[in-house]
Design an enzyme around this catalytic site. Sequence first.
Site, short mmCIF file in Angstrom:
data_model
loop_
_atom_site.label_atom_id
_atom_site.label_comp_id
_atom_site.label_asym_id
_atom_site.label_seq_id
_atom_site.Cartn_x
_atom_site.Cartn_y
_atom_site.Cartn_z
N GLY A 42 69.41 -22.13 6.34
CA GLY A 42 70.02 -20.65 5.99
C GLY A 42 71.25 -20.87 5.67
O GLY A 42 72.05 -21.81 5.72
N SER A 43 71.90 -19.75 4.89
CA SER A 43 73.16 -19.74 4.38
C SER A 43 74.36 -20.08 5.40
O SER A 43 75.34 -20.67 5.15
CB SER A 43 73.66 -18.56 3.75
OG SER A 43 73.23 -17.43 4.71
N GLU A 45 74.21 -21.80 7.93
CA GLU A 45 73.92 -23.12 8.38
C GLU A 45 74.42 -24.46 7.68
O GLU A 45 74.62 -25.42 7.85
CB GLU A 45 72.45 -23.74 8.99
CG GLU A 45 71.93 -22.74 10.02
CD GLU A 45 71.84 -21.40 9.52
OE1 GLU A 45 72.25 -20.27 10.47
OE2 GLU A 45 71.10 -21.09 8.59
N GLU A 64 60.49 -21.41 11.25
CA GLU A 64 61.21 -21.69 12.39
C GLU A 64 60.30 -22.44 13.68
O GLU A 64 60.77 -23.12 14.26
CB GLU A 64 62.19 -20.78 12.83
CG GLU A 64 63.42 -20.59 11.86
CD GLU A 64 62.89 -19.53 10.53
OE1 GLU A 64 61.88 -18.99 10.48
OE2 GLU A 64 63.89 -19.21 9.95
N HIS A 87 68.24 -20.61 11.76
CA HIS A 87 69.29 -19.55 10.83
C HIS A 87 69.40 -18.19 11.63
O HIS A 87 68.54 -17.26 11.72
CB HIS A 87 68.37 -19.21 9.51
CG HIS A 87 69.28 -18.25 8.90
ND1 HIS A 87 70.46 -18.40 8.38
CD2 HIS A 87 68.71 -17.14 7.88
CE1 HIS A 87 70.95 -17.32 7.66
NE2 HIS A 87 69.63 -16.64 7.35
N HIS A 294 45.95 -17.55 36.64
CA HIS A 294 45.74 -16.99 35.45
C HIS A 294 45.46 -15.63 35.40
O HIS A 294 45.40 -14.57 34.83
CB HIS A 294 44.82 -17.58 34.36
CG HIS A 294 44.82 -17.04 33.03
ND1 HIS A 294 43.79 -17.69 31.97
CD2 HIS A 294 45.68 -16.17 32.25
CE1 HIS A 294 44.03 -17.15 31.01
NE2 HIS A 294 45.04 -16.14 31.06
N GLY A 413 50.96 -21.50 27.20
CA GLY A 413 49.71 -20.64 26.88
C GLY A 413 49.96 -19.82 25.48
O GLY A 413 49.35 -19.19 25.00
#
Length: 539
Positions: A42-43, A45, A64, A87, A294, A413
């Site tokens: 991204g810009s 980075e 990502e 980003h 669960h 999960g």
Amino acid sequence: MTGSTAQQGMSGRTQPARITVRDAVIDFMRRVGMTSVFANPGSTELPMFRDFPADFRYVLGLQEAVVVGMADGYAQATGNASLVNLHSAAGVGNAMGNIFTAFRNRTPIVVTAGQQARSILPFDPFLASTHATELPKPYVKWSIEPARAADVPLAIARAYHIAMQEPRGPVFVSIPADDWDQPADYVPVSEVSTVTRPDPSMLARMGDALDLCAQPAFVVGGGVDRAGAVEEVVRLAERHQARVFVAPMSGRCSFPEDHRLFAGFLPAMREKIVELLGGHDLICVLGAPAFTYHVEGSGPHIPPGAQLFQLIDDPSVAAWTPSGTATVGNIRLGITDLLARPAPKTRPLPAARRASPRAEASPLMSVAFVLQTLAEIRNPADVVVEEAPSARPVMQEYLPFTRSGTFLTMESGGLGYGMPAAVGVALAKPGTRVIALIGDGSSMYSIQAIWSAVQLNLPITFVILNNSRYAALQDFAPVFGFAPTDPVQGTDLPGLDFVTLAAGMGCRGVAVKEASQLRGVLNDALHTAGPMLVETVVA
């Protein structure tokens, strides 16, 4: 990327040169072995990667969540923290599902994210992350946006050490785009302990209980394999003739499933756990919660009259254990101390686990037949990364794992982990065959990982179990009052063509609809140099 080593001061003395933030961070990453950067650019980075070092590797993911999944598999396979670059706020948001999974997996990942330049942050600029440190919480161990540019290298170093300390996990550093060219103080690499030895007095109580009980049972979780303690647990189980169960939702192979003392898998249901552990007067839980549930349950957490002892590397897990005695510390060190005790009295060998009946070929293949066939032809050293929740009970019957480090799945999960994690494992273990065993619904969360596997030419066999539905939800519906014939909205998945999807990313694929074709196609896929996808149409 390195500045000059010295400069002349006004006094005429030679002074240490001021290096940039980029120089200091790259130097630190090189020293601790974080030279693979998993990222989607991204810009904000881009300044980090100017003059990218020749000895570093940039591993591109097309989304990502894929980036974090690849870094998770890589870190688990290497045992060292991996580095992820995302980003700003949007990229971190896209990655949050797999950051949550990394947190549950106890995977050490240093997550960095770009931030807008400091000088315009007061004006709420485009692409700024207004609450950067809060966004990934609570599923990172530590989160910071350094107050000064000069503090960035030390923040990265601190993040690495926190990520590596048990219980391991992801950490987060937000870095403004204009920090990278600013001067920074040199950051030395200090030695920081990452494990803690369990309290000897607490271990003595566990050891005494093991020596005195009549019928012990062990319950092992992913913490055993993460600590490299599988062989030690085998020796301890053999010493006490203890049956060994796998904890609910465990994400790794922590005991050989062909061993005479292996007793099977515990479900995430309180009453079922108590039933399966019945007859044992001592329960030793090693490297796992006691227990992960669960569904809602009632009654005792362990069989009446039994004692529970737990050895866990996570104090927060120990704190909520509902009964028994919990000891916190490194699993391998704790087991080693238990093995150092005098040998106990001999006990009779417990009854062996019942073998599963063979799965037979049928016009529409069963999942059991597919996994049985895969088990018969795979190399036991192949690594299986699984994300097929509805098939997991069948896998536990028909695809046994017998070696440490050969099985990974998500402990959260959350879906979207398995396919990119397989890429990370393959990168970490050159030459090792990796099998991504994925459900049709699961695969669609991060199928972009196939592209990364193709670009890197990795030996990954993607095995898709295609039953045209979210089977786990349909199977689970009766727990919430659905009748067997009631429709479950949003769970049918018609029309997915995985061979065509794979081809669109440059990956060879074959669809198998008949049992007679399966063995030959799987054998070919397991010996192909690069990636290959096998779509199995199952009942």
